[in-house]
Scaffold this active site. Structure first.
Site, PDB file in Angstrom:
ATOM      1  N   SER A 198       0.846  -1.186   0.000  1.00 59.18           N
ATOM      2  CA  SER A 198       0.000   0.000   0.000  1.00 59.18           C
ATOM      3  C   SER A 198       0.884   1.238   0.000  1.00 59.18           C
ATOM      4  O   SER A 198       2.046   1.180   0.387  1.00 59.18           O
ATOM      5  CB  SER A 198      -0.892   0.016   1.246  1.00 59.18           C
ATOM      6  OG  SER A 198      -1.572   1.251   1.384  1.00 59.18           O
ATOM      7  N   TYR A 211      -2.658  -1.047  10.657  1.00 57.18           N
ATOM      8  CA  TYR A 211      -2.582  -1.357   9.226  1.00 57.18           C
ATOM      9  C   TYR A 211      -1.203  -1.000   8.669  1.00 57.18           C
ATOM     10  O   TYR A 211      -0.584  -1.785   7.941  1.00 57.18           O
ATOM     11  CB  TYR A 211      -3.665  -0.578   8.492  1.00 57.18           C
ATOM     12  CG  TYR A 211      -3.755  -0.845   7.014  1.00 57.18           C
ATOM     13  CD1 TYR A 211      -4.423  -1.961   6.532  1.00 57.18           C
ATOM     14  CD2 TYR A 211      -3.195   0.041   6.092  1.00 57.18           C
ATOM     15  CE1 TYR A 211      -4.529  -2.201   5.166  1.00 57.18           C
ATOM     16  CE2 TYR A 211      -3.299  -0.184   4.728  1.00 57.18           C
ATOM     17  CZ  TYR A 211      -3.969  -1.308   4.275  1.00 57.18           C
ATOM     18  OH  TYR A 211      -4.061  -1.535   2.916  1.00 57.18           O
TER      19      TYR A 211
END
Length: 339
Positions: A198, A211
């Site tokens: 990401s 995350y």
């Protein structure tokens, strides 16, 4: 990319210099004209190189993809199936709508596997299945795509330790578990490993610690793996999507219910002191409302990422460092790691 002693890449330094100097340069009309011309030349060169990229001959090579119930994995499985690859689509549940949709393929090359990447036995079962298909058809395993992942939001003081463990087990250790299991097959084919991380594996944002840790970990794992696999001719590619939550299913009704459950658990388990400081129940309620509305601001489709994944699997040009930034709300970065 090459790194400077202070930890920045030459690309980072170039961008910083451009940001500082751009206002001054734009004040001169002649410089502006030159910059526009250079930009046009760059875009033309990029499009030309893109159109002339050589692709590997596709003859039914195997590709295993995790997280194919929804999102990138689901669309990429269908894309590779249409191109002629033998696709092993790992789904958390073979009864999910996504898995049932993939089973409608008529090519005979798309295999749907029940694959929970947090379970050793399910991963080993998948290895056995892929090996048997290879022995029967000779497809080999050309690429492994670690795509499965969880999303999680919440301030560090509010997230429970169980939440940190849960997301790490999927996003980081799941990637490690699957990679270790399939590396022997990838080494034999001198193939490729694609790890979906990401943009949040490169920058830190509030409420994203749980995350972000997993995505930074995925970046580090991929770079070390790249270095270790060079001697075997195996390439490692990192795909770094940005704001695609509305299109991937991470903000669909089911996912929002999971986020709501997490927020409720946070509100119940925090200490009285933290509850008072944050006014936790109202704070989390407001955050949930913001999350519910955020899907409207995400990139509307999955095609840019799926296109990047396809390039990473079929392109023969992975010996050149490529870093692309798409100037859209998606802010998608794609890093092809090289030797």
């Amino acid at each position: 990319m090459a790194a400077l002693p202070i930890g920045l890449t030459y690309w980072d330094v170039g961008r910083l210099v451009a940001i500082v100097c751009l206002p001054l340069l734009l004040s001169c009309c002649y410089v502006t004209t030159v910059l526009v011309c250079l930009s046009v030349i760059y875009v033309a060169f990029f499009l030309y190189r893109k159109s002339t990229i050589k692709r590997i001959p596709i003859s039914g090579q195997g590709v295993l993809i995790t997280g194919c119930d929804t999102g990138f994995g689901h669309e990429f499985a269908k894309r590779l199936d249409s191109l002629g690859f033998t696709v092993f689509a790992g789904c958390l549940s073979e009864q999910s709508d996504g898995a049932k949709n993939l089973k409608t393929s008529k090519t005979g090359r798309l295999h749907v596997l029940g694959l929970n990447i947090t379970k050793d036995d399910e991963v080993l079962k998948a290895v056995t299945y892929v090996t048997k298909v290879h022995e029967k058809s000779g497809c080999g395993l050309w690429a492994l795509v670690n795509n499965a992942g969880l999303n999680m939001l919440g301030d560090i003081e509010l997230c429970t330790m169980e939440m940190f463990y849960k997301i790490s087990e999927v996003n980081m250790y799941g990637m490690v578990r699957v990679t270790k299991a399939f590396l022997p097959l990838i080494r034999k084919s001198k193939g490729r490993i694609l790890n979906t991380t990401s943009v949040k594996g490169r920058l830190c944002l509030p409420k994203n610690a749980a995350y972000g840790i997993t995505k930074f970990g995925g970046e580090a794992f991929s770079d070390v793996l790249r270095l270790e696999m060079l001697k075997f001719g195996v390439r490692v590619i990192v795909i770094e999507p940005g704001n695609y939550g509305g299109a991937t299913g991470m903000l669909n009704e089911q996912s929002l219910k999971a986020i709501k459950r997490d927020f409720n658990a946070m509100a119940e388990k925090v200490s009285a002191e933290v509850q008072e400081v944050y006014n936790a129940k109202q704070y989390l309620e407001d955050l949930y409302k913001a999350v519910c509305g955020s899907s409207n601001s995400t990139y509307p489709g999955l095609k840019p990422v799926v296109d990047a994944m396809e390039d990473a699997v079929v392109s023969t040009h992975l010996n050149i460092d490529i870093l692309l930034m798409e100037a859209t709300p998606s802010m998608m970065y794609i890093a092809l790691l090289h030797d």
